[in-house]
Design a protein around this motif. Structure first.
Motif, PDB file in Angstrom:
ATOM      1  N   CYS A  30      -8.959  -7.777  87.421  1.00 48.65           N
ATOM      2  CA  CYS A  30     -10.195  -7.235  88.017  1.00 48.65           C
ATOM      3  C   CYS A  30     -10.045  -5.814  88.558  1.00 48.65           C
ATOM      4  O   CYS A  30     -10.993  -5.280  89.116  1.00 48.65           O
ATOM      5  N   THR A  83     -10.376 -10.364  98.221  1.00 49.78           N
ATOM      6  CA  THR A  83     -11.382  -9.298  98.281  1.00 49.78           C
ATOM      7  C   THR A  83     -12.190  -9.398  99.568  1.00 49.78           C
ATOM      8  O   THR A  83     -12.316 -10.468 100.153  1.00 49.78           O
ATOM      9  N   THR A  84     -12.754  -8.257  99.949  1.00 49.09           N
ATOM     10  CA  THR A  84     -13.656  -8.286 101.093  1.00 49.09           C
ATOM     11  C   THR A  84     -15.091  -8.368 100.566  1.00 49.09           C
ATOM     12  O   THR A  84     -15.446  -7.686  99.607  1.00 49.09           O
ATOM     13  N   GLU A  86     -17.687  -8.040 102.730  1.00 48.64           N
ATOM     14  CA  GLU A  86     -18.484  -7.488 103.829  1.00 48.64           C
ATOM     15  C   GLU A  86     -19.731  -6.765 103.294  1.00 48.64           C
ATOM     16  O   GLU A  86     -19.642  -5.889 102.432  1.00 48.64           O
ATOM     17  N   ARG A  91     -27.621  -1.480 104.701  1.00 48.12           N
ATOM     18  CA  ARG A  91     -26.347  -0.799 104.924  1.00 48.12           C
ATOM     19  C   ARG A  91     -26.467   0.665 104.452  1.00 48.12           C
ATOM     20  O   ARG A  91     -27.041   0.928 103.403  1.00 48.12           O
ATOM     21  N   SER A 125     -21.942  -8.640  96.286  1.00 50.38           N
ATOM     22  CA  SER A 125     -21.517  -9.639  97.271  1.00 50.38           C
ATOM     23  C   SER A 125     -22.630 -10.676  97.467  1.00 50.38           C
ATOM     24  O   SER A 125     -23.229 -11.131  96.491  1.00 50.38           O
ATOM     25  N   GLU A 129     -27.685  -6.297  99.617  1.00 50.94           N
ATOM     26  CA  GLU A 129     -28.011  -4.996  99.019  1.00 50.94           C
ATOM     27  C   GLU A 129     -29.181  -5.139  98.032  1.00 50.94           C
ATOM     28  O   GLU A 129     -30.072  -4.296  97.982  1.00 50.94           O
ATOM     29  N   ILE A 155     -18.115 -10.455  90.912  1.00 53.65           N
ATOM     30  CA  ILE A 155     -17.062 -11.236  90.245  1.00 53.65           C
ATOM     31  C   ILE A 155     -16.950 -12.639  90.846  1.00 53.65           C
ATOM     32  O   ILE A 155     -16.497 -13.574  90.194  1.00 53.65           O
ATOM     33  N   SER A 156     -17.388 -12.781  92.079  1.00 56.36           N
ATOM     34  CA  SER A 156     -17.219 -14.053  92.793  1.00 56.36           C
ATOM     35  C   SER A 156     -18.430 -14.965  92.606  1.00 56.36           C
ATOM     36  O   SER A 156     -19.556 -14.587  92.917  1.00 56.36           O
ATOM     37  N   ASN A 208     -17.447  -9.836  85.974  1.00 55.67           N
ATOM     38  CA  ASN A 208     -16.280  -9.023  86.307  1.00 55.67           C
ATOM     39  C   ASN A 208     -16.545  -7.621  85.765  1.00 55.67           C
ATOM     40  O   ASN A 208     -16.706  -7.446  84.553  1.00 55.67           O
ATOM     41  N   LEU A 209     -16.578  -6.627  86.630  1.00 55.43           N
ATOM     42  CA  LEU A 209     -16.941  -5.280  86.179  1.00 55.43           C
ATOM     43  C   LEU A 209     -15.950  -4.694  85.181  1.00 55.43           C
ATOM     44  O   LEU A 209     -16.281  -3.765  84.456  1.00 55.43           O
ATOM     45  N   LEU A 210     -14.736  -5.248  85.142  1.00 55.77           N
ATOM     46  CA  LEU A 210     -13.781  -4.762  84.130  1.00 55.77           C
ATOM     47  C   LEU A 210     -14.184  -5.204  82.722  1.00 55.77           C
ATOM     48  O   LEU A 210     -13.757  -4.605  81.750  1.00 55.77           O
ATOM     49  N   ASN A 228     -19.022   0.545  97.747  1.00 53.48           N
ATOM     50  CA  ASN A 228     -17.901  -0.137  98.415  1.00 53.48           C
ATOM     51  C   ASN A 228     -17.219  -1.157  97.512  1.00 53.48           C
ATOM     52  O   ASN A 228     -16.830  -2.235  97.960  1.00 53.48           O
ATOM     53  N   VAL A 229     -17.105  -0.818  96.262  1.00 52.24           N
ATOM     54  CA  VAL A 229     -16.408  -1.667  95.290  1.00 52.24           C
ATOM     55  C   VAL A 229     -15.251  -0.867  94.674  1.00 52.24           C
ATOM     56  O   VAL A 229     -14.088  -1.281  94.735  1.00 52.24           O
TER      57      VAL A 229
HETATM   58  C1  SAM Z   1     -17.323  -4.874 100.142  1.00 52.21           C
HETATM   59  S1  SAM Z   1     -18.317  -5.755  99.001  1.00 52.21           S
HETATM   60  C2  SAM Z   1     -19.620  -4.600  98.760  1.00 52.21           C
HETATM   61  C3  SAM Z   1     -20.985  -5.238  98.795  1.00 52.21           C
HETATM   62  C4  SAM Z   1     -22.157  -4.259  98.709  1.00 52.21           C
HETATM   63  N1  SAM Z   1     -22.103  -3.494  97.493  1.00 52.21           N
HETATM   64  C5  SAM Z   1     -22.198  -3.366  99.911  1.00 52.21           C
HETATM   65  O1  SAM Z   1     -21.830  -2.188  99.813  1.00 52.21           O
HETATM   66  O2  SAM Z   1     -22.595  -3.817 100.981  1.00 52.21           O
HETATM   67  C6  SAM Z   1     -17.346  -5.599  97.497  1.00 52.21           C
HETATM   68  C7  SAM Z   1     -17.703  -6.632  96.435  1.00 52.21           C
HETATM   69  O3  SAM Z   1     -17.147  -6.200  95.195  1.00 52.21           O
HETATM   70  C8  SAM Z   1     -16.772  -7.338  94.464  1.00 52.21           C
HETATM   71  N2  SAM Z   1     -15.804  -6.958  93.418  1.00 52.21           N
HETATM   72  C9  SAM Z   1     -14.541  -6.520  93.582  1.00 52.21           C
HETATM   73  N3  SAM Z   1     -13.968  -6.311  92.379  1.00 52.21           N
HETATM   74  C10 SAM Z   1     -14.897  -6.620  91.444  1.00 52.21           C
HETATM   75  C11 SAM Z   1     -14.905  -6.611  90.023  1.00 52.21           C
HETATM   76  N4  SAM Z   1     -13.825  -6.247  89.304  1.00 52.21           N
HETATM   77  N5  SAM Z   1     -16.031  -7.002  89.392  1.00 52.21           N
HETATM   78  C12 SAM Z   1     -17.123  -7.370  90.100  1.00 52.21           C
HETATM   79  N6  SAM Z   1     -17.178  -7.402  91.444  1.00 52.21           N
HETATM   80  C13 SAM Z   1     -16.073  -7.027  92.106  1.00 52.21           C
HETATM   81  C14 SAM Z   1     -16.202  -8.264  95.508  1.00 52.21           C
HETATM   82  O4  SAM Z   1     -16.209  -9.621  95.075  1.00 52.21           O
HETATM   83  C15 SAM Z   1     -17.123  -8.011  96.706  1.00 52.21           C
HETATM   84  O5  SAM Z   1     -18.125  -8.967  96.807  1.00 52.21           O
END
Ligand code: SAM
Length: 285
Positions: A30, A83-84, A86, A91, A125, A129, A155-156, A208-210, A228-229
């Motif tokens: 990921c 992962t976070t 948050e 926001r 998340s 958002e 991804i979750s 999964n963004l990858l 924040n990703v």
């Molecule tokens: C901190 S949250 C950001 C949520 C929202 N975008 C915000 O700014 O409030 C980061 C999110 O990115 C997701 N994430 C991390 N890697 C990822 C991936 N490879 N593909 C998809 N989602 C991913 C995590 O599961 C998490 O829910």
């Protein structure tokens, strides 16, 4: 190696080699690197999984992740723990203001002929958002009568289930004004639920963004919020994901990142858009 804690033994410890193997596997899957470079963090977050699977050491956990038929599902669970998630409603208000006041009018003019706008919140998340963007667009005077869709992906699976449920507790409401809260939420036993008319504008999916070859499931979109990703991901993963966004965006469509993220050293394919209090990236028209 140490014994299984179920048998009364000590907690398994993560050696630096096992830590490296697990980090590599997670990053391959990921793109995640930030934060998981600490063996202590990995050990603390993943130890309960060893216990649940009846494994006595982290090397066996690594083999399970990599080779067991249950490995792919377990990897999802591991990433979930590393992962976070948050997030909260409204926001980074300054960015939302720049979006509604400066970008939306321009997008409305650009896509006036089709009167349709599609926004993708990538890494959404638990969905706050997505519903924030939906509220802002629903009330935007330049989009009256338009077909507006907001798609959220993450991804979750757990957070996507929560996003679809659309019921939030107090911490999600830390930055919202009473206007939006009263208009778009109603009291339910577990918290405040997003009203049906707003939910109808939004859809969610696990992605999964990858896996950029799966972006076609999102379809063509006009705005991508990916906030924040990318800051948690390795440089090659960022570049790959941002390339995928570029191909998914309409010509003239925009990409918005989190306040501490940028495309510096990632790609030069986008035009930089200077807004009064923010920066955005545009796919050249
Ligand atoms: C901190 S949250 C950001 C949520 C929202 N975008 C915000 O700014 O409030 C980061 C999110 O990115 C997701 N994430 C991390 N890697 C990822 C991936 N490879 N593909 C998809 N989602 C991913 C995590 O599961 C998490 O829910």
């Amino acid at each position: 190696m140490t014994a299984n804690p179920r048998d009364g033994g000590a907690r398994p410890q993560l050696s630096s080699e096992d830590s490296r193997l697990i980090q590599e596997l997670v990053s391959e899957y990921c793109g995640l690197t930030h934060g998981i470079d600490s063996a202590f963090f990995l050990e603390r977050r993943l130890a309960p999984r060893l216990e649940a699977l009846g494994l006595s050491n982290f090397r066996d956990y690594y083999y399970y992740l990599r080779y067991d038929p249950g490995g792919p599902r377990e990897l999802e669970d591991a990433v979930e723990r590393l992962t976070t998630h948050e997030t909260y409603l409204f926001r980074e208000q300054y960015q939302l203001d720049a979006f509604t006041q400066e970008l939306v009018p321009e997008l409305a003019a650009r896509f006036a002929a089709r009167r349709r706008l599609t926004v993708w919140s990538a890494g959404c998340s638990t969905g706050e958002e997505v519903y924030t963007i939906a509220m802002l667009l629903r009330e935007h005077e330049r989009l009256r009568g338009w077909n507006v869709r907001v798609i959220g992906s993450d991804i979750s699976r757990k957070v996507i289930t929560k996003a679809r449920r659309a019921v939030y507790g107090a911490s999600s409401f830390r930055a919202i004004t009473s206007y939006w809260q009263q208009k778009y939420f109603r009291d339910v036993e577990a918290g405040l639920e997003v009203r049906e008319d707003l939910r109808a504008m939004c859809s969610f999916g696990q992605l999964n963004l990858l896996a950029t070859d799966r972006y076609h499931a999102i379809g063509n979109c006009d705005v991508v919020f990916c906030r924040n990703v990318l800051m948690y991901l390795a440089a090659p993963a960022r570049a790959r994901i941002v390339d995928g966004f570029f191909d998914t965006l309409s010509r003239g469509g925009v990409l918005l990142l989190g306040h501490s993220e940028s495309l510096l050293n990632v790609t030069t394919r986008f035009d930089l858009v200077h807004l009064t209090s923010d920066l955005a990236y545009r796919r050249p028209p």
